[in-house]
Design a protein around this motif. Structure first.
Motif, PDB file in Angstrom:
ATOM      1  N   VAL A 161      23.082  70.118  99.998  1.00 51.53           N
ATOM      2  CA  VAL A 161      23.397  69.087  99.015  1.00 51.53           C
ATOM      3  C   VAL A 161      24.224  68.006  99.716  1.00 51.53           C
ATOM      4  O   VAL A 161      25.262  68.301 100.297  1.00 51.53           O
ATOM      5  N   PRO A 162      23.744  66.750  99.673  1.00 50.42           N
ATOM      6  CA  PRO A 162      24.503  65.665 100.300  1.00 50.42           C
ATOM      7  C   PRO A 162      25.834  65.442  99.585  1.00 50.42           C
ATOM      8  O   PRO A 162      26.028  65.878  98.446  1.00 50.42           O
ATOM      9  N   LYS A 185      26.264  58.230  91.683  1.00 52.73           N
ATOM     10  CA  LYS A 185      25.811  57.792  90.366  1.00 52.73           C
ATOM     11  C   LYS A 185      24.342  57.375  90.417  1.00 52.73           C
ATOM     12  O   LYS A 185      23.552  57.737  89.547  1.00 52.73           O
ATOM     13  N   LEU A 186      23.972  56.629  91.444  1.00 50.25           N
ATOM     14  CA  LEU A 186      22.576  56.223  91.591  1.00 50.25           C
ATOM     15  C   LEU A 186      21.667  57.441  91.741  1.00 50.25           C
ATOM     16  O   LEU A 186      20.572  57.481  91.186  1.00 50.25           O
ATOM     17  N   CYS A 187      22.136  58.427  92.476  1.00 45.75           N
ATOM     18  CA  CYS A 187      21.345  59.652  92.676  1.00 45.75           C
ATOM     19  C   CYS A 187      21.169  60.431  91.380  1.00 45.75           C
ATOM     20  O   CYS A 187      20.098  60.991  91.126  1.00 45.75           O
ATOM     21  N   ARG A 188      22.202  60.458  90.556  1.00 39.80           N
ATOM     22  CA  ARG A 188      22.061  61.126  89.249  1.00 39.80           C
ATOM     23  C   ARG A 188      21.051  60.368  88.386  1.00 39.80           C
ATOM     24  O   ARG A 188      20.257  60.974  87.667  1.00 39.80           O
ATOM     25  N   LEU A 220      13.382  66.605  98.072  1.00 39.11           N
ATOM     26  CA  LEU A 220      14.034  65.303  98.005  1.00 39.11           C
ATOM     27  C   LEU A 220      15.535  65.528  97.986  1.00 39.11           C
ATOM     28  O   LEU A 220      16.024  66.392  97.251  1.00 39.11           O
ATOM     29  N   ARG A 221      16.258  64.755  98.811  1.00 43.44           N
ATOM     30  CA  ARG A 221      17.726  64.776  98.804  1.00 43.44           C
ATOM     31  C   ARG A 221      18.189  63.337  98.696  1.00 43.44           C
ATOM     32  O   ARG A 221      17.750  62.478  99.458  1.00 43.44           O
ATOM     33  N   CYS A 222      19.060  63.068  97.755  1.00 43.42           N
ATOM     34  CA  CYS A 222      19.564  61.711  97.532  1.00 43.42           C
ATOM     35  C   CYS A 222      21.026  61.630  97.941  1.00 43.42           C
ATOM     36  O   CYS A 222      21.804  62.546  97.680  1.00 43.42           O
ATOM     37  N   GLY A 223      21.370  60.506  98.587  1.00 41.04           N
ATOM     38  CA  GLY A 223      22.751  60.303  99.024  1.00 41.04           C
ATOM     39  C   GLY A 223      23.000  60.798 100.436  1.00 41.04           C
ATOM     40  O   GLY A 223      24.136  61.041 100.825  1.00 41.04           O
ATOM     41  N   VAL A 224      21.928  60.930 101.220  1.00 40.42           N
ATOM     42  CA  VAL A 224      22.066  61.375 102.604  1.00 40.42           C
ATOM     43  C   VAL A 224      22.629  60.236 103.456  1.00 40.42           C
ATOM     44  O   VAL A 224      22.537  59.068 103.083  1.00 40.42           O
ATOM     45  N   ARG A 228      17.820  50.120 100.332  1.00 41.38           N
ATOM     46  CA  ARG A 228      18.205  50.555  98.993  1.00 41.38           C
ATOM     47  C   ARG A 228      19.691  50.889  99.008  1.00 41.38           C
ATOM     48  O   ARG A 228      20.245  51.225 100.049  1.00 41.38           O
ATOM     49  N   LYS A 229      20.348  50.865  97.861  1.00 44.88           N
ATOM     50  CA  LYS A 229      21.796  51.101  97.759  1.00 44.88           C
ATOM     51  C   LYS A 229      22.199  52.543  98.040  1.00 44.88           C
ATOM     52  O   LYS A 229      23.385  52.831  98.178  1.00 44.88           O
ATOM     53  N   ALA A 230      21.247  53.444  98.094  1.00 46.37           N
ATOM     54  CA  ALA A 230      21.498  54.836  98.484  1.00 46.37           C
ATOM     55  C   ALA A 230      20.290  55.305  99.290  1.00 46.37           C
ATOM     56  O   ALA A 230      19.159  54.880  99.029  1.00 46.37           O
TER      57      ALA A 230
END
Length: 166
Positions: free
Chosen positions: A34-35, A43-46, A81-85, A131-133
């Motif tokens: 988990v990043p 917040k963007l990832c959520r 998929l992992r967001c915020g890496v 992208r912002k994340a």
């Protein structure tokens, strides 16, 4: 003689235990680190988690462990998929920008820019750019990467605005 009889009964029982353990549903679940992004990217990832498709490339959603709004998965072998890496080092490599790196290529799919990196065993890792994340997607060997990226593009465009990630 009793010791050899003991071994004969013990080996089939051990084999049955190994087979039963190998077929358990816990082995069917993938894991993903988990990043730990900053607050704005988290917040963007959520938001992205809420926008992700239930099915991707015809595969049902099957999230990796541990459960997190920053990770998602589909199918088996799982597309993860992992967001915020963090930003991948290859993203700033001039050889990639010039098209001289054979293991990494930059490109766009349906309005989302991606860095594609070859992985071992025929898999690919894609990371969003501009992208912002940063969103990372690992596509296992045998899956159609273009179908996966086309399927993810609407959610990424909706939840992760264009810009430069912190």
């Amino acid at each position: 003689m009793s010791s050899s009889r003991h071994r004969l009964y013990g080996l089939p029982a051990l084999a049955a235990l190994i087979v039963a353990t190998g077929c358990s549903s816990s082995d069917d679940s993938a894991t993903a680190a988990v990043p730990s992004p900053g607050a704005a990217a988290a917040k963007l990832c959520r938001d992205l988690d809420g926008a992700l498709p239930r099915k991707l490339d015809g595969l049902g959603r099957k999230d990796p462990r541990p459960a997190s709004a920053l990770t998602a998965g589909w199918g088996s072998p799982v597309i993860i998929l992992r967001c915020g890496v963090p930003r991948p080092p290859k993203m700033i490599d001039p050889k990639v920008a010039e098209g001289k790196d054979r293991d990494a290529v930059a490109g766009a799919v349906n309005g989302v820019d991606w860095l594609m990196e070859k992985q071992g065993g025929g898999a690919y890792r894609f990371t969003t750019a501009n992208r912002k994340a940063y969103v990372e997607v690992e596509v296992p060997e045998g899956r159609d990467s273009s179908t996966v990226l086309v399927g993810l593009a609407p959610a990424v465009k909706k939840a992760i605005p264009e810009g430069i990630a912190d």
